[in-house]
Design a protein around this motif. Sequence first.
Motif, PDB file in Angstrom:
ATOM      1  N   ASP A 171      29.111  40.916  54.503  1.00 31.05           N
ATOM      2  CA  ASP A 171      28.919  41.926  55.540  1.00 31.05           C
ATOM      3  C   ASP A 171      27.528  42.555  55.485  1.00 31.05           C
ATOM      4  O   ASP A 171      27.225  43.484  56.242  1.00 31.05           O
ATOM      5  CB  ASP A 171      29.987  43.011  55.436  1.00 31.05           C
ATOM      6  CG  ASP A 171      29.936  43.772  54.114  1.00 31.05           C
ATOM      7  OD1 ASP A 171      29.060  43.478  53.287  1.00 31.05           O
ATOM      8  OD2 ASP A 171      30.794  44.662  53.917  1.00 31.05           O
ATOM      9  N   GLY A 172      26.661  42.038  54.588  1.00 30.54           N
ATOM     10  CA  GLY A 172      25.302  42.534  54.478  1.00 30.54           C
ATOM     11  C   GLY A 172      25.119  43.673  53.501  1.00 30.54           C
ATOM     12  O   GLY A 172      23.988  44.121  53.280  1.00 30.54           O
ATOM     13  N   SER A 173      26.197  44.166  52.911  1.00 25.54           N
ATOM     14  CA  SER A 173      26.078  45.267  51.950  1.00 25.54           C
ATOM     15  C   SER A 173      25.565  44.753  50.613  1.00 25.54           C
ATOM     16  O   SER A 173      25.695  43.576  50.274  1.00 25.54           O
ATOM     17  CB  SER A 173      27.433  45.958  51.764  1.00 25.54           C
ATOM     18  OG  SER A 173      28.401  45.042  51.263  1.00 25.54           O
ATOM     19  N   ARG A 174      24.973  45.652  49.837  1.00 28.59           N
ATOM     20  CA  ARG A 174      24.378  45.286  48.565  1.00 28.59           C
ATOM     21  C   ARG A 174      25.403  45.344  47.429  1.00 28.59           C
ATOM     22  O   ARG A 174      26.334  46.153  47.458  1.00 28.59           O
ATOM     23  CB  ARG A 174      23.198  46.214  48.252  1.00 28.59           C
ATOM     24  CG  ARG A 174      22.010  45.995  49.180  1.00 28.59           C
ATOM     25  CD  ARG A 174      20.848  46.919  48.833  1.00 28.59           C
ATOM     26  NE  ARG A 174      19.633  46.532  49.559  1.00 28.59           N
ATOM     27  CZ  ARG A 174      18.441  47.091  49.390  1.00 28.59           C
ATOM     28  NH1 ARG A 174      18.301  48.073  48.505  1.00 28.59           N
ATOM     29  NH2 ARG A 174      17.395  46.677  50.077  1.00 28.59           N
ATOM     30  N   ALA A 175      25.182  44.493  46.434  1.00 26.32           N
ATOM     31  CA  ALA A 175      26.100  44.442  45.301  1.00 26.32           C
ATOM     32  C   ALA A 175      25.343  44.034  44.041  1.00 26.32           C
ATOM     33  O   ALA A 175      24.230  43.491  44.109  1.00 26.32           O
ATOM     34  CB  ALA A 175      27.239  43.459  45.569  1.00 26.32           C
ATOM     35  N   VAL A 176      25.936  44.324  42.898  1.00 23.33           N
ATOM     36  CA  VAL A 176      25.449  43.854  41.611  1.00 23.33           C
ATOM     37  C   VAL A 176      26.600  43.148  40.922  1.00 23.33           C
ATOM     38  O   VAL A 176      27.734  43.642  40.932  1.00 23.33           O
ATOM     39  CB  VAL A 176      24.940  45.006  40.722  1.00 23.33           C
ATOM     40  CG1 VAL A 176      24.275  44.446  39.466  1.00 23.33           C
ATOM     41  CG2 VAL A 176      23.978  45.891  41.480  1.00 23.33           C
ATOM     42  N   LEU A 177      26.319  41.999  40.339  1.00 22.82           N
ATOM     43  CA  LEU A 177      27.353  41.183  39.706  1.00 22.82           C
ATOM     44  C   LEU A 177      27.077  41.103  38.209  1.00 22.82           C
ATOM     45  O   LEU A 177      26.031  40.614  37.782  1.00 22.82           O
ATOM     46  CB  LEU A 177      27.370  39.783  40.323  1.00 22.82           C
ATOM     47  CG  LEU A 177      27.568  39.721  41.844  1.00 22.82           C
ATOM     48  CD1 LEU A 177      27.440  38.285  42.336  1.00 22.82           C
ATOM     49  CD2 LEU A 177      28.912  40.319  42.237  1.00 22.82           C
ATOM     50  N   PHE A 178      28.037  41.589  37.418  1.00 27.57           N
ATOM     51  CA  PHE A 178      27.917  41.620  35.971  1.00 27.57           C
ATOM     52  C   PHE A 178      28.846  40.565  35.359  1.00 27.57           C
ATOM     53  O   PHE A 178      30.073  40.736  35.418  1.00 27.57           O
ATOM     54  CB  PHE A 178      28.302  42.994  35.426  1.00 27.57           C
ATOM     55  CG  PHE A 178      27.446  44.123  35.931  1.00 27.57           C
ATOM     56  CD1 PHE A 178      26.383  44.602  35.175  1.00 27.57           C
ATOM     57  CD2 PHE A 178      27.702  44.726  37.166  1.00 27.57           C
ATOM     58  CE1 PHE A 178      25.584  45.642  35.633  1.00 27.57           C
ATOM     59  CE2 PHE A 178      26.919  45.764  37.626  1.00 27.57           C
ATOM     60  CZ  PHE A 178      25.859  46.222  36.865  1.00 27.57           C
ATOM     61  N   PRO A 179      28.320  39.479  34.793  1.00 25.33           N
ATOM     62  CA  PRO A 179      29.185  38.475  34.163  1.00 25.33           C
ATOM     63  C   PRO A 179      30.012  39.115  33.054  1.00 25.33           C
ATOM     64  O   PRO A 179      29.509  39.949  32.286  1.00 25.33           O
ATOM     65  CB  PRO A 179      28.194  37.457  33.592  1.00 25.33           C
ATOM     66  CG  PRO A 179      26.949  37.647  34.409  1.00 25.33           C
ATOM     67  CD  PRO A 179      26.894  39.109  34.713  1.00 25.33           C
ATOM     68  N   THR A 180      31.282  38.749  32.992  1.00 21.08           N
ATOM     69  CA  THR A 180      32.171  39.342  31.998  1.00 21.08           C
ATOM     70  C   THR A 180      33.155  38.313  31.475  1.00 21.08           C
ATOM     71  O   THR A 180      33.275  37.201  32.027  1.00 21.08           O
ATOM     72  CB  THR A 180      32.927  40.547  32.601  1.00 21.08           C
ATOM     73  OG1 THR A 180      33.632  41.229  31.566  1.00 21.08           O
ATOM     74  CG2 THR A 180      33.917  40.111  33.677  1.00 21.08           C
ATOM     75  N   GLU A 181      33.875  38.660  30.426  1.00 18.84           N
ATOM     76  CA  GLU A 181      34.929  37.807  29.901  1.00 18.84           C
ATOM     77  C   GLU A 181      36.107  37.810  30.863  1.00 18.84           C
ATOM     78  O   GLU A 181      36.368  38.806  31.545  1.00 18.84           O
ATOM     79  CB  GLU A 181      35.391  38.317  28.522  1.00 18.84           C
ATOM     80  CG  GLU A 181      34.302  38.360  27.459  1.00 18.84           C
ATOM     81  CD  GLU A 181      33.974  36.981  26.905  1.00 18.84           C
ATOM     82  OE1 GLU A 181      34.585  35.992  27.349  1.00 18.84           O
ATOM     83  OE2 GLU A 181      33.080  36.898  26.040  1.00 18.84           O
ATOM     84  N   SER A 182      36.837  36.706  30.909  1.00 23.47           N
ATOM     85  CA  SER A 182      37.969  36.616  31.830  1.00 23.47           C
ATOM     86  C   SER A 182      39.057  37.628  31.507  1.00 23.47           C
ATOM     87  O   SER A 182      39.835  38.021  32.381  1.00 23.47           O
ATOM     88  CB  SER A 182      38.547  35.200  31.818  1.00 23.47           C
ATOM     89  OG  SER A 182      38.966  34.854  30.511  1.00 23.47           O
ATOM     90  N   ASP A 183      39.105  38.078  30.242  1.00 23.49           N
ATOM     91  CA  ASP A 183      40.130  39.048  29.855  1.00 23.49           C
ATOM     92  C   ASP A 183      39.641  40.491  29.921  1.00 23.49           C
ATOM     93  O   ASP A 183      40.265  41.395  29.351  1.00 23.49           O
ATOM     94  CB  ASP A 183      40.643  38.747  28.447  1.00 23.49           C
ATOM     95  CG  ASP A 183      39.560  38.843  27.383  1.00 23.49           C
ATOM     96  OD1 ASP A 183      38.378  39.023  27.744  1.00 23.49           O
ATOM     97  OD2 ASP A 183      39.895  38.746  26.185  1.00 23.49           O
ATOM     98  N   ASP A 184      38.530  40.728  30.608  1.00 25.44           N
ATOM     99  CA  ASP A 184      38.028  42.095  30.790  1.00 25.44           C
ATOM    100  C   ASP A 184      38.923  42.784  31.812  1.00 25.44           C
ATOM    101  O   ASP A 184      38.732  42.668  33.025  1.00 25.44           O
ATOM    102  CB  ASP A 184      36.572  42.051  31.274  1.00 25.44           C
ATOM    103  CG  ASP A 184      35.934  43.437  31.332  1.00 25.44           C
ATOM    104  OD1 ASP A 184      36.606  44.409  30.952  1.00 25.44           O
ATOM    105  OD2 ASP A 184      34.756  43.532  31.745  1.00 25.44           O
TER     106      ASP A 184
END
Length: 333
Positions: free
Chosen positions: A44-57
């Motif tokens: 939708d054009g909005s800004r985001a930040v993606l933080f890699p994490t463990e699958s069990d977080d």
Amino acid sequence: MRGLDLDPLWQVAEAQPSLPGRGRAHGTDFSTACGEILIAVNEDGSRAVLFPTESDDAFASDTTTKVQVTKRTLRFDGDEAVYVAVSCSADRLNGVFTTLAAEMIQASEGVSRPSAVILATLDEWRDLLSGEKSEILTESKLVGLAAELLTLLAVLSSDPHRDVTVWTGPQGALHDIRRGPEALEVKGTLSREGLSVEIHGLRQLEPPTDGRLHLVVFRLERDVEHGFSVPDLVRSILDLGVSRLEFVKRLGHVGYDQADEANYAELRYAVVDRYVYAVDGTFPRIVRASLVAGDAPAGVTLLRYTVDLAGATPTPLSTTEADAAVQTVAGVS
């Protein structure tokens, strides 16, 4: 602390073609224990930040403000990974979101399950994200703020602790910048002729108890081509590594909303002169000791007066003395 300017990275991501099923993202050179942290642009054009994490977080999504935290599984360049996704759903908040995102990124560096520090940081910033839109500052107030930020930048540049809490004026203190017994009162003007400042109240030109007060006056001029803007000064102070939360709170207290930075960026200035005065017994002023009763009469609630600085007295300090006065507030003797 490494510098982190996210706006250019988002601009690169936003320039990428928007294709169905393909995310737009850019690396930040910062990483959690699980991989590089990415800035991204949602569909939708909005800004985001993606933080890699463990699958069990495991954590509960937070969607109570315009900045939302969710868990997402995404694929980039053929590789699938789990992320803590932080998105801003209001364009108006992009300025403060950019500052918040930088805080989150640096707090998450090297962390294997970053959700806890992300949610804790969001909680600290919640009031700033849910507040009402501020009125646009008048140019007169913007010039005054520019003068304060120029002085604050000089102080913090010499302070190894980068302690932004020395900017005490926005918290309702008597003086604009203070560390212990040393204080600075700061004024700014665009006037080309004469030099005068307006003083508010009987105590604004009273030094701290057993301390010293200096008056700093900046004469600015408009300079569209080569000048600086207040947003430039804000970024310069943030780049020093100050507490982002404390600094943005103080900006909010003086009515500066990062959502309005596009408007403020159009107003650019250059420094014509800086004058610094020692506010002592010879400086022209009205203080409580000037009055027979030692204070304003009952019923007098507001006093404003103008000090003319264009005459032979008071005499401004030399450049060396002026720099030394600023250095003392930085904790450097």
